[in-house]
Scaffold this active site. Structure first.
Site, PDB file in Angstrom:
ATOM      1  CB  SER A 107      -0.764   0.011   1.362  1.00  0.00           C
ATOM      2  OG  SER A 107      -1.410   1.405   1.203  1.00  0.00           O
ATOM      3  CG  HIS A 136      -3.798  -1.427  -1.689  1.00  0.00           C
ATOM      4  ND1 HIS A 136      -4.924  -2.442  -2.027  1.00  0.00           N
ATOM      5  CD2 HIS A 136      -4.345  -0.606  -0.787  1.00  0.00           C
ATOM      6  CE1 HIS A 136      -5.730  -2.034  -1.409  1.00  0.00           C
ATOM      7  NE2 HIS A 136      -5.648  -0.846  -0.616  1.00  0.00           N
ATOM      8  CG  ASP A 171      -5.244   2.678   0.282  1.00  0.00           C
ATOM      9  OD1 ASP A 171      -6.026   1.811   0.228  1.00  0.00           O
ATOM     10  OD2 ASP A 171      -4.001   2.405   0.996  1.00  0.00           O
ATOM     11  CG  MET A 212      -8.536   7.217   1.363  1.00  0.00           C
ATOM     12  SD  MET A 212      -7.652   7.443   2.890  1.00  0.00           S
ATOM     13  CE  MET A 212      -6.959   5.811   3.213  1.00  0.00           C
ATOM     14  CG  HIS A 222      -9.166   0.260  -1.255  1.00  0.00           C
ATOM     15  ND1 HIS A 222      -8.652   0.206   0.007  1.00  0.00           N
ATOM     16  CD2 HIS A 222     -10.648   0.159  -1.025  1.00  0.00           C
ATOM     17  CE1 HIS A 222      -9.646  -0.191   0.894  1.00  0.00           C
ATOM     18  NE2 HIS A 222     -10.750   0.140   0.308  1.00  0.00           N
ATOM     19  CG  MET A 276     -11.259   3.541   0.918  1.00  0.00           C
ATOM     20  SD  MET A 276      -9.902   3.424   1.843  1.00  0.00           S
ATOM     21  CE  MET A 276      -8.825   3.384   0.713  1.00  0.00           C
ATOM     22  CG  MET A 284     -12.027  -2.219   4.543  1.00  0.00           C
ATOM     23  SD  MET A 284     -10.482  -1.676   3.716  1.00  0.00           S
ATOM     24  CE  MET A 284      -9.557  -0.734   5.064  1.00  0.00           C
ATOM     25  CG  ASP A 339      -6.440  -2.541   2.925  1.00  0.00           C
ATOM     26  OD1 ASP A 339      -5.360  -2.106   3.528  1.00  0.00           O
ATOM     27  OD2 ASP A 339      -6.958  -1.766   2.094  1.00  0.00           O
TER      28      ASP A 339
HETATM   29  C1  DX5 Z   1      -6.731   2.108   5.117  1.00  0.00           C
HETATM   30  C2  DX5 Z   1      -6.297   1.452   3.777  1.00  0.00           C
HETATM   31  C3  DX5 Z   1      -4.992   0.526   3.656  1.00  0.00           C
HETATM   32  C4  DX5 Z   1      -3.796   1.116   4.357  1.00  0.00           C
HETATM   33  C5  DX5 Z   1      -3.145  -0.135   5.171  1.00  0.00           C
HETATM   34  O1  DX5 Z   1      -7.701   2.788   4.922  1.00  0.00           O
HETATM   35  O2  DX5 Z   1      -7.179   1.128   2.870  1.00  0.00           O
HETATM   36  O3  DX5 Z   1      -4.753   0.066   2.436  1.00  0.00           O
HETATM   37  O4  DX5 Z   1      -2.839   2.054   3.560  1.00  0.00           O
HETATM   38  O5  DX5 Z   1      -2.070   0.313   5.672  1.00  0.00           O
HETATM   39  P1  DX5 Z   1      -1.277  -0.464   6.922  1.00  0.00           P
HETATM   40  O6  DX5 Z   1      -0.842  -1.713   6.469  1.00  0.00           O
HETATM   41  O7  DX5 Z   1      -0.510   0.525   7.368  1.00  0.00           O
HETATM   42  O8  DX5 Z   1      -2.531  -0.725   7.825  1.00  0.00           O
HETATM   43 ZN    ZN Z   2      -6.519  -0.038   1.119  1.00  0.00          ZN
END
Ligand code: DX5
Ligand code: ZN
Length: 218
Positions: free
Chosen positions: A14, A38, A40, A42, A69, A71, A140, A174
């Site tokens: 990630s 990965h 993310d 947001m 991903h 969000m 999650m 994740d």
């Molecule tokens: C959280 C993300 C994850 C996050 C995981 O909302 O979706 O992908 O980056 O990171 P770690 O491994 O630091 O929990």
């Molecule tokens: Zn994620």
């Protein structure tokens, strides 16, 4: 008797914990060691944090497939902007609800593999209706929004039950993934492991990734 084919175990790094000022260098440092990058995305609405959008994703130079991903509220509006760069696009059930089947079909139509995700406290039953239509389910294991949070153990029973009802489905976990939590998630049935903070905060990233791989090969 036919042999049961095991799903490959995959490590997804990630980039939420990477240095965004030198993102391509950070990604290049993982080449040949991780299976997926990965990403993310947001929006500050669905989750209390803002990260990156397609203008950044399109500049990611990586031969490692991108696992995007989303969000974000109203993902339907933005999917086409990520599709040219993504291998997987995963949307949250919580942001689609009635539209989920339509969103899944749209992602496939754009040529990407599709994932559906649920938050730690959303019951698995909410996505029963789409399990035959997705390439992966992302469970999650933290409340989405930030890297570096502790793994929520109560999600383990969902992994176990989902693996029981879908032996061939990719199950991705994740949040809070390190060798210890990856091992237990793998034992319960997960086969794709997203890890951000553990990999990027490690002084020796490659050896950290090797430890993750070793932990999940059971
Ligand atoms: C959280 C993300 C994850 C996050 C995981 O909302 O979706 O992908 O980056 O990171 P770690 O491994 O630091 O929990
Ligand atoms: Zn994620």
């Amino acid at each position: 008797m036919a042999k049961i084919k095991l799903l490959p175990k995959q490590i997804a790094a990630s980039i939420l914990s990477a240095d965004f000022g030198r993102l391509n260098e950070d990604i290049a440092s993982l080449k040949h060691h991780v299976d997926l990058i990965h990403v993310d995305v947001m929006d500050g609405h669905f989750v209390p944090n803002i990260t990156i959008g397609p203008v950044v994703v399109k500049h990611i130079k990586s031969k490692i497939p991108l696992d995007v991903h989303l969000m974000i509220e109203d993902p339907m509006k933005y999917i086409k902007d990520f599709a040219p760069y993504a291998h997987y696009i995963t949307v949250h059930h919580e942001t689609c609800k009635r539209d989920l089947k339509k969103v899944i079909r749209y992602i496939k139509k754009l040529g990407c593999k599709v994932g559906v995700s649920i938050n730690p406290h959303t019951p698995l039953s909410k996505i029963y209706g789409v399990l035959n239509e997705v390439d992966l389910v992302l469970l999650m294991t933290v409340n989405p929004g930030f890297g570096g949070q502790p793994f929520i153990k109560s999600v383990l029973h969902k992994i176990k039950y989902l693996r029981h009802i879908c032996p061939k489905l990719n199950i991705e976990v994740d949040g809070g993934i390190n060798p210890k939590t990856a091992k237990v998630s793998s034992y319960y049935g997960a086969n794709i492991f997203v890890s951000g903070n553990y990999i990027f905060s490690s002084k020796r990233r490659i050896s950290a990734i090797k430890k993750l791989r070793k932990a999940v090969e059971i």
